[in-house]
Design an enzyme around this catalytic site. Sequence first.
Site, PDB file in Angstrom:
ATOM      1  N   ASP A  93       0.847  -1.262   0.124  1.00 44.98           N
ATOM      2  CA  ASP A  93      -0.019   0.034   0.061  1.00 44.98           C
ATOM      3  C   ASP A  93       0.939   1.206   0.017  1.00 44.98           C
ATOM      4  O   ASP A  93       2.174   1.147   0.286  1.00 44.98           O
ATOM      5  CB  ASP A  93      -0.976   0.049   1.116  1.00 44.98           C
ATOM      6  CG  ASP A  93      -2.207   0.834   1.010  1.00 44.98           C
ATOM      7  OD1 ASP A  93      -2.390   1.541  -0.043  1.00 44.98           O
ATOM      8  OD2 ASP A  93      -3.122   0.840   1.834  1.00 44.98           O
ATOM      9  N   LYS A  94       0.234   2.416  -0.202  1.00 45.77           N
ATOM     10  CA  LYS A  94       1.095   3.797  -0.352  1.00 45.77           C
ATOM     11  C   LYS A  94       0.209   4.741   0.295  1.00 45.77           C
ATOM     12  O   LYS A  94      -1.228   4.530   0.016  1.00 45.77           O
ATOM     13  CB  LYS A  94       1.703   4.100  -1.826  1.00 45.77           C
ATOM     14  CG  LYS A  94       1.919   5.304  -1.959  1.00 45.77           C
ATOM     15  CD  LYS A  94       0.758   6.093  -2.644  1.00 45.77           C
ATOM     16  CE  LYS A  94       1.264   7.663  -3.112  1.00 45.77           C
ATOM     17  NZ  LYS A  94       0.190   8.426  -3.654  1.00 45.77           N
ATOM     18  N   HIS A  95       0.779   5.570   0.920  1.00 50.18           N
ATOM     19  CA  HIS A  95      -0.187   6.865   1.313  1.00 50.18           C
ATOM     20  C   HIS A  95       0.700   8.053   0.939  1.00 50.18           C
ATOM     21  O   HIS A  95       2.036   8.198   1.391  1.00 50.18           O
ATOM     22  CB  HIS A  95      -0.302   6.857   2.732  1.00 50.18           C
ATOM     23  CG  HIS A  95      -1.160   7.985   3.443  1.00 50.18           C
ATOM     24  ND1 HIS A  95      -2.423   8.058   3.295  1.00 50.18           N
ATOM     25  CD2 HIS A  95      -0.741   9.085   4.225  1.00 50.18           C
ATOM     26  CE1 HIS A  95      -2.952   9.226   3.783  1.00 50.18           C
ATOM     27  NE2 HIS A  95      -1.798   9.787   4.438  1.00 50.18           N
ATOM     28  N   SER A  96      -0.096   9.113   0.630  1.00 54.70           N
ATOM     29  CA  SER A  96       0.516  10.523   0.557  1.00 54.70           C
ATOM     30  C   SER A  96      -0.214  11.536   1.467  1.00 54.70           C
ATOM     31  O   SER A  96      -1.349  11.416   1.725  1.00 54.70           O
ATOM     32  CB  SER A  96       0.173  11.183  -0.960  1.00 54.70           C
ATOM     33  OG  SER A  96       0.410  12.739  -0.924  1.00 54.70           O
TER      34      SER A  96
ATOM     35  N   THR B 212      -7.776  10.999  -4.260  1.00 47.21           N
ATOM     36  CA  THR B 212      -7.613   9.859  -5.297  1.00 47.21           C
ATOM     37  C   THR B 212      -8.876   9.169  -5.728  1.00 47.21           C
ATOM     38  O   THR B 212      -9.296   9.092  -7.013  1.00 47.21           O
ATOM     39  CB  THR B 212      -6.788   8.532  -4.716  1.00 47.21           C
ATOM     40  OG1 THR B 212      -5.448   9.152  -4.457  1.00 47.21           O
ATOM     41  CG2 THR B 212      -6.690   7.456  -5.732  1.00 47.21           C
TER      42      THR B 212
ATOM     43  N   ARG C 292     -11.467  16.901  15.746  1.00 48.64           N
ATOM     44  CA  ARG C 292     -10.561  17.805  15.386  1.00 48.64           C
ATOM     45  C   ARG C 292     -10.615  18.760  14.564  1.00 48.64           C
ATOM     46  O   ARG C 292      -9.825  20.209  14.602  1.00 48.64           O
ATOM     47  CB  ARG C 292      -9.074  16.674  14.897  1.00 48.64           C
ATOM     48  CG  ARG C 292      -8.651  15.762  16.257  1.00 48.64           C
ATOM     49  CD  ARG C 292      -7.954  14.725  15.488  1.00 48.64           C
ATOM     50  NE  ARG C 292      -6.671  15.520  14.697  1.00 48.64           N
ATOM     51  CZ  ARG C 292      -6.282  14.904  13.610  1.00 48.64           C
ATOM     52  NH1 ARG C 292      -6.414  13.678  13.043  1.00 48.64           N
ATOM     53  NH2 ARG C 292      -4.954  15.446  13.049  1.00 48.64           N
TER      54      ARG C 292
ATOM     55  N   SER D 260      -3.913   8.914  13.017  1.00 48.63           N
ATOM     56  CA  SER D 260      -5.073   9.035  11.992  1.00 48.63           C
ATOM     57  C   SER D 260      -4.943   8.514  10.660  1.00 48.63           C
ATOM     58  O   SER D 260      -5.490   7.463  10.132  1.00 48.63           O
ATOM     59  CB  SER D 260      -5.537  10.421  11.618  1.00 48.63           C
ATOM     60  OG  SER D 260      -6.462  10.488  10.801  1.00 48.63           O
TER      61      SER D 260
ATOM     62  N   LYS E  60      -5.862   3.748   9.677  1.00 44.65           N
ATOM     63  CA  LYS E  60      -6.874   3.226   8.558  1.00 44.65           C
ATOM     64  C   LYS E  60      -5.677   2.381   7.720  1.00 44.65           C
ATOM     65  O   LYS E  60      -6.182   1.299   7.191  1.00 44.65           O
ATOM     66  CB  LYS E  60      -7.164   4.464   7.523  1.00 44.65           C
ATOM     67  CG  LYS E  60      -8.187   5.435   8.376  1.00 44.65           C
ATOM     68  CD  LYS E  60      -8.662   6.400   7.704  1.00 44.65           C
ATOM     69  CE  LYS E  60      -7.847   7.526   7.323  1.00 44.65           C
ATOM     70  NZ  LYS E  60      -7.529   8.479   8.386  1.00 44.65           N
ATOM     71  N   LYS E  61      -4.418   2.868   7.498  1.00 49.02           N
ATOM     72  CA  LYS E  61      -3.741   2.020   6.775  1.00 49.02           C
ATOM     73  C   LYS E  61      -3.348   0.709   7.084  1.00 49.02           C
ATOM     74  O   LYS E  61      -3.166  -0.369   6.583  1.00 49.02           O
ATOM     75  CB  LYS E  61      -2.318   2.966   6.476  1.00 49.02           C
ATOM     76  CG  LYS E  61      -2.540   4.186   5.371  1.00 49.02           C
ATOM     77  CD  LYS E  61      -2.937   3.272   3.968  1.00 49.02           C
ATOM     78  CE  LYS E  61      -3.200   4.444   2.927  1.00 49.02           C
ATOM     79  NZ  LYS E  61      -3.622   3.958   1.621  1.00 49.02           N
TER      80      LYS E  61
END
Length: 434
Positions: free
Chosen positions: A79-82, A119, A167, A182, A186-187
């Site tokens: 997986d990837k997150h930005s 995305t 928040r 946060s 999720k990831k």
Amino acid sequence: MDARTIIAKLRRHQVPDELELRWFAQGLADGTVSDAQAGAFAMAVCMGDLGAAGRGALTLAMRDSGEVLTWDLDGPVIDKHSTGGVGDCVSLLLTPALAACGACVPMISGRGLGHTGGTLDKLEAIPGVTTAVSQSRLTEIVTKTGCAIVGATAQIAPADKRLYAIRDVTATVESLDLITASILSKKLAASPDALVLDVKVGSGAFMKTQDEARALAEALVGAANAAGCKTSAVISDMNQPLAPALGNALEVAEIMLVLTGQSEGPLVQLTAALGGVVLADAGLVDDVQDGADRVVAAIRDGRAAERFGKMIAAQGGPLSFVEDWARFLPEPNVIREVAAREAGHVTAINGEALGLAVVALGGGRQVEGDLIDPAVGLSGLVRLGDEVGLGQPLAVIHAGREDAARRAEAAVRAALTIGDAPGVVPDLIHERVG
């Protein structure tokens, strides 16, 4: 155990233990914790410092507040997150490229946040595509195509969903501890074997300085690795949009130009950097450079395009999207060119301002529930260091109405600085963490 005791502990700058944080996260998920208590908790964390151990404990507590996915696939799950930027459509390119390199990529993504594009919104600019699927359907798609890009279900990290909304209205978004928990709750709920984080820095990013970006990258990498997920981060530049286009359909078009061999540039460079790191972490290649080379090869020889086409079809999109993509993407009512009023070089680009201009056009949400116009945005954006002549296009506006186009033109002009000398153009890749 009760919320008041935990909040009081934080107020005294003491870190709650793992059991206390798990109790609080579960209370966020099931409603035992009130909104007032959740706001007090967020402010207390924001004003203090949980440290690496406390940050990791909060991350896992929020992850375990809901469903944690399991997989039975033929390859490692990646997986990837930005952390968010403008013109950043890398996920749409990286996902099929990684699948073409032997990874399984069930990417759980999000929607636009503030000035940054989402995305899921970009993918849904393609007619028929759905990003809301069950885990069983997600597994079917990934088994068949190697990849999918979908949204999180309500069962994924419900504590984060509740706390994030609080928040947002209590001025506690900018906390390293809360941001880390946060993102990773999720990831990590998607149970990847390897994760790569693209931490943005610059005018179009949430993190404006290198020190801020490095601190976030180190916090994320430390917490994710401590949770048992092999994780690295790449700090990449966001002092200008990554792609020369901003807006949902326009960014899909940029990806299709790359996948069909008509363009490369920064999109491919960053995709290769992220892909090389995560393929190496997943054990699919010998080293990062080997991984980067394989990602580029998959893009150039058409294998990534083939995977993308299969993924689009499996998620409800047109069967012939890759072959005839321009026919399927929506078009705007108004197209307006922004011409330079002076000659010189592009010395600065306010990416956040450009992102907000696209939101104002209808390409993002100003309040939750806003409908998005996938056709609007900016294309043909100049780059840092470009030399421009009088009357030369600085950008092209795609709008739904003439009045919106006029406002966007003023915003674009204000976001671009034209000077006499070209100045220094920062490197796209700043550093790797992990």
